[in-house]
Design a protein around this motif. Structure first.
Motif, PDB file in Angstrom:
ATOM      1  N   HIS A 150      -2.036 -15.955  -0.092  1.00 38.72           N
ATOM      2  CA  HIS A 150      -2.190 -15.384   1.260  1.00 38.72           C
ATOM      3  C   HIS A 150      -3.198 -14.227   1.275  1.00 38.72           C
ATOM      4  CE1 HIS A 150       0.802 -17.783   3.384  1.00 38.72           C
ATOM      5  NE2 HIS A 150       1.523 -17.740   2.264  1.00 38.72           N
ATOM      6  N   TYR A 151      -3.209 -13.433   0.201  1.00 37.55           N
ATOM      7  CA  TYR A 151      -4.216 -12.357   0.125  1.00 37.55           C
ATOM      8  C   TYR A 151      -5.631 -12.957   0.097  1.00 37.55           C
ATOM      9  CZ  TYR A 151      -0.909  -8.498  -0.751  1.00 37.55           C
ATOM     10  OH  TYR A 151       0.064  -7.544  -0.633  1.00 37.55           O
ATOM     11  N   LYS A 152      -5.781 -14.099  -0.603  1.00 44.35           N
ATOM     12  CA  LYS A 152      -7.100 -14.751  -0.695  1.00 44.35           C
ATOM     13  C   LYS A 152      -7.588 -15.254   0.663  1.00 44.35           C
ATOM     14  CE  LYS A 152      -7.578 -16.322  -5.485  1.00 44.35           C
ATOM     15  NZ  LYS A 152      -7.594 -17.504  -6.387  1.00 44.35           N
ATOM     16  N   ILE A 153      -6.638 -15.757   1.472  1.00 40.07           N
ATOM     17  CA  ILE A 153      -7.002 -16.240   2.815  1.00 40.07           C
ATOM     18  C   ILE A 153      -7.640 -15.109   3.622  1.00 40.07           C
ATOM     19  CG2 ILE A 153      -6.051 -17.031   5.037  1.00 40.07           C
ATOM     20  CD1 ILE A 153      -3.949 -18.618   3.381  1.00 40.07           C
ATOM     21  N   ILE A 154      -7.069 -13.913   3.507  1.00 40.44           N
ATOM     22  CA  ILE A 154      -7.607 -12.756   4.247  1.00 40.44           C
ATOM     23  C   ILE A 154      -8.931 -12.301   3.626  1.00 40.44           C
ATOM     24  CG2 ILE A 154      -7.067 -10.452   5.168  1.00 40.44           C
ATOM     25  CD1 ILE A 154      -4.113 -11.058   4.334  1.00 40.44           C
ATOM     26  N   TYR A 155      -8.966 -12.296   2.276  1.00 40.67           N
ATOM     27  CA  TYR A 155     -10.165 -11.818   1.570  1.00 40.67           C
ATOM     28  C   TYR A 155     -11.389 -12.693   1.883  1.00 40.67           C
ATOM     29  CZ  TYR A 155     -13.205 -10.284  -2.244  1.00 40.67           C
ATOM     30  OH  TYR A 155     -14.273  -9.805  -2.975  1.00 40.67           O
ATOM     31  N   ASP A 157     -12.853 -11.487   4.893  1.00 45.16           N
ATOM     32  CA  ASP A 157     -13.455 -10.147   4.792  1.00 45.16           C
ATOM     33  C   ASP A 157     -13.686  -9.793   3.314  1.00 45.16           C
ATOM     34  OD1 ASP A 157     -14.323  -7.587   5.187  1.00 45.16           O
ATOM     35  OD2 ASP A 157     -12.338  -6.751   5.622  1.00 45.16           O
ATOM     36  N   PRO A 158     -14.744 -10.363   2.695  1.00 50.50           N
ATOM     37  CA  PRO A 158     -15.020 -10.131   1.264  1.00 50.50           C
ATOM     38  C   PRO A 158     -15.391  -8.686   0.937  1.00 50.50           C
ATOM     39  CG  PRO A 158     -16.236 -12.026   2.119  1.00 50.50           C
ATOM     40  CD  PRO A 158     -15.701 -11.284   3.288  1.00 50.50           C
ATOM     41  N   SER A 159     -15.637  -7.875   1.950  1.00 49.66           N
ATOM     42  CA  SER A 159     -16.027  -6.481   1.709  1.00 49.66           C
ATOM     43  C   SER A 159     -14.828  -5.583   1.405  1.00 49.66           C
ATOM     44  CB  SER A 159     -16.773  -5.933   2.936  1.00 49.66           C
ATOM     45  OG  SER A 159     -15.911  -5.927   4.064  1.00 49.66           O
ATOM     46  N   SER A 160     -13.632  -6.101   1.572  1.00 46.13           N
ATOM     47  CA  SER A 160     -12.427  -5.289   1.370  1.00 46.13           C
ATOM     48  C   SER A 160     -12.146  -5.080  -0.121  1.00 46.13           C
ATOM     49  CB  SER A 160     -11.224  -5.952   2.041  1.00 46.13           C
ATOM     50  OG  SER A 160     -10.055  -5.242   1.737  1.00 46.13           O
ATOM     51  N   LYS A 161     -12.405  -3.861  -0.604  1.00 45.76           N
ATOM     52  CA  LYS A 161     -12.158  -3.533  -2.016  1.00 45.76           C
ATOM     53  C   LYS A 161     -10.661  -3.499  -2.321  1.00 45.76           C
ATOM     54  CE  LYS A 161     -16.387  -0.807  -2.596  1.00 45.76           C
ATOM     55  NZ  LYS A 161     -16.944   0.538  -2.864  1.00 45.76           N
ATOM     56  N   GLU A 162      -9.887  -3.060  -1.330  1.00 47.05           N
ATOM     57  CA  GLU A 162      -8.432  -2.961  -1.501  1.00 47.05           C
ATOM     58  C   GLU A 162      -7.814  -4.337  -1.768  1.00 47.05           C
ATOM     59  OE1 GLU A 162      -4.488  -1.755   1.092  1.00 47.05           O
ATOM     60  OE2 GLU A 162      -6.444  -1.063   1.798  1.00 47.05           O
ATOM     61  N   LEU A 163      -8.265  -5.349  -0.995  1.00 49.57           N
ATOM     62  CA  LEU A 163      -7.741  -6.705  -1.173  1.00 49.57           C
ATOM     63  C   LEU A 163      -8.157  -7.294  -2.523  1.00 49.57           C
ATOM     64  CD1 LEU A 163      -8.171  -8.385   2.338  1.00 49.57           C
ATOM     65  CD2 LEU A 163      -6.036  -8.084   1.085  1.00 49.57           C
ATOM     66  N   LYS A 164      -9.409  -7.044  -2.892  1.00 51.04           N
ATOM     67  CA  LYS A 164      -9.919  -7.552  -4.171  1.00 51.04           C
ATOM     68  C   LYS A 164      -9.104  -6.972  -5.328  1.00 51.04           C
ATOM     69  CE  LYS A 164     -14.180  -8.021  -6.855  1.00 51.04           C
ATOM     70  NZ  LYS A 164     -15.623  -7.671  -6.946  1.00 51.04           N
TER      71      LYS A 164
END
Length: 663
Positions: free
Chosen positions: A630-635, A638-645
């Motif tokens: 699910h985190y990957k779906i959001i990432y 928005d690939p710019s999100s350092k927090e998600l990465k």
């Protein structure tokens, strides 16, 4: 007015501090806004009130909550006023006068049952304080809210008689008489006429004067060629400042009997009734005549629904259409109980379900459904009926009894019942915790003998281990292969339900007993005439209650919102998921969030937030692979999100480490 950079910075800092639990610093930031009155609004006042409450300053919290109330009132934000009034009453239970404002807010949100229940509570408070006349004013308001509620009107009339005000009681009974006369209810007319005669004897000579006054009013009404009839709703719509408080203290110009007719949708006295209503009346009379001539059904054909019961149900439907809910309920029960006695359980069940659907607070129908489920040994029906009974008790405010039935479901009928777990996690979270511990303990008890099967009994360690498995413990363990319904101790509801259903009320003797019985009947009349809340209204109120931390009320309203369209339902499931996450109930949160994501509507931003909450829920139960998904779906959006990465990498390491340990 557009907010400048400084104001936005203050709000941002306050939100960050609050999210971290630094309430004192958050409050200090928000208090800076008090120097900018042009940027202050009810939302800011409410937040300042909340922070003061968290910090234990009850006085300051109440002060700012009341400022927020004034702002919301000005803008007609009733969805926010409802939880705010409840929060203030929670902080200061002595502020009972706010109950009338709470009822007013409920009314404006079209939550009429809640408005009626709140008015009833306020009237009871006034009555207990010795403010009897003020209490009667509120009861009169209740009658205006539900003019078709004849049971309520009769009980208020009895209360007037108890307080030696026969004149007012006579007027109410006279309205009831005219109501039944209009419907052609000869059976009821005789009963009400006898009551009127009793009151007239009490009144003596005064009755002649009262009858003359009533006659003059009738003549005046007939002489008027045109008259603008107003209902309570018209008054409220016609003025932005009109409220229940004003309407109760200021008598309306419209006569009560006229209001009773108009709000019920009837044409005033002296005017020909609509054709449709005449047809319904004729249908009822025809069905009554047919029922009288119906031949008795042979006992040999008990499994076939007698024609009479079908006609009886149809008659109940006709009364329901006329707004005669009490009479419709009586007729439905006559048919359902008749089928039940004749062992035609499926037809009885169908009618009881109809009653449960039409009357959200009716207990007896749900109790009967449980009896049928036990007789048929139908586990699914039993769970459904127990849930309905428990939910009904919960909504009526009897949470202790509701808790007992939720426990019965989990202990005996369905240990995995999600809804029962949800409710118990709200009203008794400690019980859920105990049950989970007991479940683990029982599992260990069952496993120990299997492992020690080949060990000699003479060895001391084995003796100690065998002592752990007592006879009592073994009896508690229910083998999975044994059907729940075949258990000898399976939910012995019979005796308890029989006592409830066969209980006969004793005739009250003292004034106090009579008062108690009247209040019980008034409360029951509110439940009988309960209306289902509109899902959109329930959603809005539920959201506002969640914001103010009124979790139990929020969940209750969001559950009602689940009956709405997909957009409303999706939002409600999502909010429920968030609430249960905050309550540290991730399993229940997951169920709601999965339901939310499964509803497809065109709102990618909403799905993004739900995916994020799903990831958090999976993470909290240790299902890291699903959380990553699910985190990957959001990432990906928005690939710019350092927090998600960072979060995805962190969980990937955990998954890798876990696999190594297992290997």
């Amino acid at each position: 007015m557009k907010e400048n950079k400084e104001i936005l910075e203050i709000k941002k800092k306050a939100a960050e501090f609050q999210a971290k639990g630094l309430y004192k610093k958050a409050l200090q930031e928000l208090e800076k806004l008090l120097n900018y009155p042009e940027f202050l609004d009810e939302g800011i006042y409410q937040r300042i009130g909340e922070l003061n409450k968290k910090l234990g300053d009850k006085g300051k919290a109440l002060e700012y909550y009341m400022k927020a109330v004034e702002g919301y009132k000005k803008h007609g934000s009733y969805s926010h006023l409802i939880p705010l009034y409840k929060k203030i009453l929670e902080l200061d239970p002595e502020k009972k006068d706010l109950l009338i404002d709470l009822a007013d807010a409920y009314y404006h949100r079209r939550m009429l049952t809640e408005a009626a229940k709140t008015l009833y509570e306020y009237a009871g408070y006034l009555y207990q304080q010795g403010k009897v006349e003020e209490a009667f004013g509120v009861y009169e308001k209740l009658m205006e809210l539900a003019p078709e509620n004849i049971l309520l009107q009769r009980e208020v009339a009895e209360l007037y008689l108890l307080h030696e005000q026969p004149r007012k009681a006579w007027k109410i009974y006279r309205r009831i008489f005219e109501h039944y006369k209009k419907l052609g209810r000869e059976d009821k007319l005789v009963e009400v006429k006898e009551k009127l005669e009793e009151i007239e004897i009490i009144m003596g000579d005064e009755i002649s004067q009262l009858k003359e006054e009533e006659k003059e009013k009738k003549f005046d009404k007939e002489d008027e060629e045109e008259k603008e009839f107003l209902t309570v709703e018209d008054i409220l719509k016609g003025s932005e400042t009109a409220s229940f408080r004003e309407i109760i203290t200021k008598k309306s110009e419209v006569e009560p009997e006229e209001k009773m007719e108009i709000e019920r949708g009837e044409v005033p006295s002296g005017v020909k009734e609509p054709k449709e209503r005449e047809e319904i009346k004729e249908e009822i009379e025809k069905e009554q005549a047919e029922e009288e001539t119906e031949e008795p059904v042979s006992e040999d054909k008990v499994e076939v629904v007698p024609k009479g019961w079908e006609q009886t149900v149809a008659m109940g439907d006709a009364y329901w259409e006329l707004g005669e809910k009490e009479e419709a309920l009586r007729i439905y029960y006559e048919a359902a109980d008749g089928c039940h006695k004749e062992h035609n359980f499926m037809e009885a069940l169908k009618i009881y379900r109809k009653i449960a659907d039409y009357y959200p607070f009716e207990l007896k129908a749900r109790q009967r459904m449980i009896q049928i489920a036990q007789h048929l040994k139908d586990k699914n029906l039993l769970v459904e009926s127990l849930l309905q009974l428990a939910n009904c008790l919960y909504e009526r405010g009897d949470k202790e009894k509701a808790k007992v039935w939720y426990l019965q479901i989990l202990k005996r009928a369905d240990p995995d019942c999600r809804e029962a777990k949800e409710k118990l996690s709200i009203i008794a979270p400690e019980l859920i915790e105990k049950m989970e511990k007991a479940k683990v303990a029982r599992k260990e008890v069952v496993e120990v003998p299997k492992k020690q099967k080949k060990v000699k009994v003479t060895e001391p360690p084995v003796k100690q281990k065998k002592e752990k498995v007592s006879t009592a413990d073994k009896k508690e363990v229910i083998p999975e292969k044994e059907a729940v319904l075949e258990e000898p101790e399976f939910i012995d509801l019979g005796e308890e339900l029989r006592k409830e259903l066969e209980k006969e009320e004793k005739e009250p003797q003292t004034k106090e007993e009579k008062e108690k019985e009247i209040f019980r009947q008034i409360e029951e009349s509110i439940y009988t005439h309960a209306q289902k809340t509109d899902p959109v209204d329930a959603l809005e109120v539920g959201m506002a209650m969640k914001e103010l931390g009124l979790i139990e009320d929020a969940i209750s309203n969001l559950k009602k919102a689940l009956e709405g369209e997909d957009k409303v339902k999706k939002e409600a499931y999502h909010l429920l998921g968030q609430i249960f996450l905050e309550m540290e109930q991730p399993e229940i949160a997951l169920e709601n969030l999965k339901n939310a994501i499964s509803i497809k509507i065109d709102n990618s931003e909403k799905d993004r937030v739900i995916h994020y909450d799903l990831a958090r829920a999976y993470e909290s139960v240790g299902e890291w692979a699903k959380a990553v998904k699910h985190y990957k779906i959001i990432y990906e959006q928005d690939p710019s999100s350092k927090e998600l990465k960072q979060k995805i990498l962190e969980l990937a390491r955990k998954i890798k480490s876990s696999r190594k340990n297992k290997g």
